[in-house]
Scaffold this active site. Structure first.
Site, PDB file in Angstrom:
ATOM      1  N   CYS A  47       0.789  -1.317  -0.110  1.00 18.76           N
ATOM      2  CA  CYS A  47      -0.069  -0.015   0.107  1.00 18.76           C
ATOM      3  C   CYS A  47       1.046   1.204  -0.049  1.00 18.76           C
ATOM      4  O   CYS A  47       1.825   1.304   0.732  1.00 18.76           O
ATOM      5  CB  CYS A  47      -0.909  -0.084   1.258  1.00 18.76           C
ATOM      6  SG  CYS A  47      -1.893   1.548   1.206  1.00 18.76           S
ATOM      7  N   CYS A  50       0.336   3.054   3.532  1.00 21.65           N
ATOM      8  CA  CYS A  50       0.919   2.725   4.804  1.00 21.65           C
ATOM      9  C   CYS A  50       1.766   1.532   4.807  1.00 21.65           C
ATOM     10  O   CYS A  50       2.727   1.279   6.018  1.00 21.65           O
ATOM     11  CB  CYS A  50      -0.334   2.250   5.831  1.00 21.65           C
ATOM     12  SG  CYS A  50      -1.189   0.726   5.055  1.00 21.65           S
ATOM     13  N   CYS A  96      -7.119  -1.037   1.617  1.00 25.88           N
ATOM     14  CA  CYS A  96      -6.441  -1.759   2.486  1.00 25.88           C
ATOM     15  C   CYS A  96      -6.569  -1.842   3.860  1.00 25.88           C
ATOM     16  O   CYS A  96      -7.476  -0.822   4.319  1.00 25.88           O
ATOM     17  CB  CYS A  96      -5.027  -0.513   2.476  1.00 25.88           C
ATOM     18  SG  CYS A  96      -3.820  -1.067   3.842  1.00 25.88           S
ATOM     19  N   CYS A  99      -5.234   0.953   6.461  1.00 26.27           N
ATOM     20  CA  CYS A  99      -5.421   2.159   6.432  1.00 26.27           C
ATOM     21  C   CYS A  99      -6.511   2.739   5.694  1.00 26.27           C
ATOM     22  O   CYS A  99      -6.826   3.795   5.401  1.00 26.27           O
ATOM     23  CB  CYS A  99      -4.212   3.126   5.870  1.00 26.27           C
ATOM     24  SG  CYS A  99      -4.000   2.816   4.211  1.00 26.27           S
ATOM     25  N   CYS A 119      -8.404  -5.666  -9.660  1.00 24.14           N
ATOM     26  CA  CYS A 119      -8.082  -4.453 -10.635  1.00 24.14           C
ATOM     27  C   CYS A 119      -7.689  -3.298  -9.812  1.00 24.14           C
ATOM     28  O   CYS A 119      -8.555  -2.722  -9.192  1.00 24.14           O
ATOM     29  CB  CYS A 119      -9.318  -4.246 -11.558  1.00 24.14           C
ATOM     30  SG  CYS A 119      -9.039  -3.349 -13.021  1.00 24.14           S
TER      31      CYS A 119
END
Length: 133
Positions: A47, A50, A96, A99, A119
């Site tokens: 991510c 984070c 995510c 976060c 995707c």
């Protein structure tokens, strides 16, 4: 996965590019075919907000859609799902779990073994190469 990361809107703006902020914090979408240069070496896609590990290079495939596609996350608990009813459609949004960054969507038209296509907006990911032996 570690504890939940919560920041103010201003804190996210300070740490992200304009496009990464728009996509991950405001549920935007980047233009298709803008991230076709992702490394093909072994590694992890994390991510951008984070650093949570999200997808492994080994599960990436070319879906022809113009966005990075994966058939499964590294761990199911790292990627959350919500129903997205924007633009008069019903889709499954993925984010995510650490976060709450918007990543993209998951569709039931991917390859074996899962039949899923995550995707993902390329700007929502950072590539971390596998350590050399």
């Amino acid at each position: 996965m570690t504890d939940k990361i919560v920041k103010t809107d201003a804190e996210w703006r300070e740490t992200l590019s304009d496009l990464a902020y728009k996509v991950t914090r405001k549920h935007g979408t980047e233009r298709a075919f803008t991230h076709d240069d992702f490394p093909k070496a072994p590694g992890t896609f994390a991510c951008v907000c984070c650093g949570a590990p999200l997808f492994d290079q080994a599960t990436k495939f070319d879906s022809g859609t113009g966005w990075p596609s994966f058939y499964q996350p590294i761990a199911a608990e790292n990627v959350g799902e919500t129903t997205d009813r924007s633009f008069f459609m019903r889709r499954t949004e993925v984010h995510c779990s650490r976060c709450d960054a918007h990543l993209g969507h998951v569709f039931p038209d991917g390859p074996a073994p899962t039949g899923l296509r995550y995707c993902i907006n390329g700007v929502a990911l950072e590539f971390e190469p596998e350590d050399a032996p």
